[in-house]
Design a protein around this motif. Structure first.
Motif, PDB file in Angstrom:
ATOM      1  N   GLN A  92       0.845  -1.173   0.027  1.00 56.92           N
ATOM      2  CA  GLN A  92       0.000   0.074   0.003  1.00 56.92           C
ATOM      3  C   GLN A  92       0.957   1.210   0.033  1.00 56.92           C
ATOM      4  O   GLN A  92       1.904   1.515   0.711  1.00 56.92           O
ATOM      5  CB  GLN A  92      -0.803   0.057   1.286  1.00 56.92           C
ATOM      6  N   CYS A  93       0.382   2.197  -0.737  1.00 56.49           N
ATOM      7  CA  CYS A  93       1.320   3.498  -0.951  1.00 56.49           C
ATOM      8  C   CYS A  93       1.030   4.444   0.278  1.00 56.49           C
ATOM      9  O   CYS A  93      -0.155   4.423   0.248  1.00 56.49           O
ATOM     10  CB  CYS A  93       0.955   4.197  -2.348  1.00 56.49           C
ATOM     11  N   SER A  94       2.149   4.714   0.851  1.00 53.45           N
ATOM     12  CA  SER A  94       1.791   5.706   2.013  1.00 53.45           C
ATOM     13  C   SER A  94       1.278   7.086   1.647  1.00 53.45           C
ATOM     14  O   SER A  94       0.553   7.797   2.503  1.00 53.45           O
ATOM     15  CB  SER A  94       3.175   5.654   2.729  1.00 53.45           C
ATOM     16  N   SER A  95       1.507   7.471   0.115  1.00 50.53           N
ATOM     17  CA  SER A  95       1.016   8.712  -0.081  1.00 50.53           C
ATOM     18  C   SER A  95      -0.363   8.724  -0.597  1.00 50.53           C
ATOM     19  O   SER A  95      -1.356   9.512  -0.009  1.00 50.53           O
ATOM     20  CB  SER A  95       2.127   9.092  -1.250  1.00 50.53           C
ATOM     21  N   CYS A  96      -0.874   7.879  -1.708  1.00 54.73           N
ATOM     22  CA  CYS A  96      -2.284   7.766  -2.048  1.00 54.73           C
ATOM     23  C   CYS A  96      -3.073   6.927  -1.545  1.00 54.73           C
ATOM     24  O   CYS A  96      -4.214   6.675  -1.824  1.00 54.73           O
ATOM     25  CB  CYS A  96      -2.113   7.670  -3.657  1.00 54.73           C
ATOM     26  N   LYS A  97      -2.658   5.893  -0.737  1.00 54.19           N
ATOM     27  CA  LYS A  97      -3.251   4.836  -0.109  1.00 54.19           C
ATOM     28  C   LYS A  97      -3.813   3.821  -0.866  1.00 54.19           C
ATOM     29  O   LYS A  97      -4.459   2.791  -0.490  1.00 54.19           O
ATOM     30  CB  LYS A  97      -4.434   5.508   0.895  1.00 54.19           C
TER      31      LYS A  97
ATOM     32  N   ILE B 130       7.920   1.603  -7.034  1.00 59.75           N
ATOM     33  CA  ILE B 130       7.047   2.946  -7.554  1.00 59.75           C
ATOM     34  C   ILE B 130       5.676   2.576  -7.506  1.00 59.75           C
ATOM     35  O   ILE B 130       5.237   1.578  -8.083  1.00 59.75           O
ATOM     36  CB  ILE B 130       7.806   3.503  -8.758  1.00 59.75           C
ATOM     37  N   CYS B 131       4.970   3.385  -6.944  1.00 56.96           N
ATOM     38  CA  CYS B 131       3.327   3.371  -6.841  1.00 56.96           C
ATOM     39  C   CYS B 131       2.883   3.330  -8.242  1.00 56.96           C
ATOM     40  O   CYS B 131       3.211   3.983  -9.074  1.00 56.96           O
ATOM     41  CB  CYS B 131       2.796   4.544  -6.043  1.00 56.96           C
ATOM     42  N   GLN B 132       1.836   2.326  -8.362  1.00 53.22           N
ATOM     43  CA  GLN B 132       1.455   1.772  -9.655  1.00 53.22           C
ATOM     44  C   GLN B 132       0.433   2.934 -10.217  1.00 53.22           C
ATOM     45  O   GLN B 132      -0.023   2.757 -11.407  1.00 53.22           O
ATOM     46  CB  GLN B 132       0.907   0.496  -9.978  1.00 53.22           C
ATOM     47  N   ASN B 133      -0.080   3.625  -9.368  1.00 53.01           N
ATOM     48  CA  ASN B 133      -1.010   4.588  -9.404  1.00 53.01           C
ATOM     49  C   ASN B 133      -0.398   5.663 -10.326  1.00 53.01           C
ATOM     50  O   ASN B 133       0.377   6.542  -9.887  1.00 53.01           O
ATOM     51  CB  ASN B 133      -1.757   5.363  -8.135  1.00 53.01           C
ATOM     52  N   SER B 134      -0.590   5.918 -11.860  1.00 54.12           N
ATOM     53  CA  SER B 134      -0.164   6.668 -12.741  1.00 54.12           C
ATOM     54  C   SER B 134      -0.077   8.160 -12.188  1.00 54.12           C
ATOM     55  O   SER B 134       0.848   9.007 -12.340  1.00 54.12           O
ATOM     56  CB  SER B 134      -0.213   6.565 -13.902  1.00 54.12           C
ATOM     57  N   SER B 135      -1.112   8.614 -11.473  1.00 58.33           N
ATOM     58  CA  SER B 135      -1.072   9.984 -11.067  1.00 58.33           C
ATOM     59  C   SER B 135      -0.426  10.354  -9.582  1.00 58.33           C
ATOM     60  O   SER B 135      -0.622  11.329  -9.221  1.00 58.33           O
ATOM     61  CB  SER B 135      -2.732  10.394 -10.848  1.00 58.33           C
ATOM     62  N   CYS B 136       0.150   9.093  -9.059  1.00 60.97           N
ATOM     63  CA  CYS B 136       1.058   9.305  -7.840  1.00 60.97           C
ATOM     64  C   CYS B 136       2.443   9.121  -8.128  1.00 60.97           C
ATOM     65  O   CYS B 136       3.059  10.206  -8.244  1.00 60.97           O
ATOM     66  CB  CYS B 136       0.415   8.173  -6.823  1.00 60.97           C
ATOM     67  N   GLY B 137       2.849   7.817  -8.289  1.00 55.45           N
ATOM     68  CA  GLY B 137       4.144   7.726  -8.712  1.00 55.45           C
ATOM     69  C   GLY B 137       5.129   7.939  -7.602  1.00 55.45           C
ATOM     70  O   GLY B 137       6.599   7.820  -7.716  1.00 55.45           O
TER      71      GLY B 137
HETATM   72 ZN    ZN Z   1       0.692   6.186  -4.550  1.00 52.57          ZN
END
Ligand code: ZN
Length: 111
Positions: free
Chosen positions: A84-89, A101-108
């Motif tokens: 789980q990404c600590s930034s975008c969850k 690297i977070c796979q949410n392309s708008s996060c990264g």
């Molecule tokens: Zn993220």
């Protein structure tokens, strides 16, 4: 339906159902689960999915171990981890040799 990239939905299905390097599974099985979970556009066909499975093979997440007509059999090179990404969850499904690297392309963010 969510707006994850299809490859992320495929990674999640594999993580939840086939996350064992000794297990064989095929594109039809993954596709059926995606349809049941309404994770993909209902107009997509198994042939439309081929490009996404190829992408996962090219990334060396999946190994293509055989084909029988339209059914492609796969194995994992190594287990997929859920992080789980600590930034975008949001959750990313990656293997240890991939960049964290977070796979949410708008996060990264770095995981
Ligand atoms: Zn993220």
């Amino acid at each position: 339906m969510d707006n994850n990239p299809i490859t992320t939905s495929i990674r999640k299905v594999i993580f939840e159902n086939y996350n064992d390097v000794d297990l064989k599974f095929n594109n039809d099985q993954v596709f059926e689960i995606l349809k049941q979970n309404e994770k993909i556009d209902p107009s997509l066909t198994i042939n439309d999915m081929e490009v996404y499975f190829k992408e996962l093979c090219d990334a060396e997440i999946l190994r293509n171990i055989g084909q029988n007509f339209n059914t492609q059999w796969f194995k994992l090179f190594e287990p997929i981890e859920k992080i789980q990404c600590s930034s975008c969850k949001k959750e990313s499904y990656i293997i240890s040799s991939e960049n964290r690297i977070c796979q949410n392309s708008s996060c990264g963010s770095t995981l």
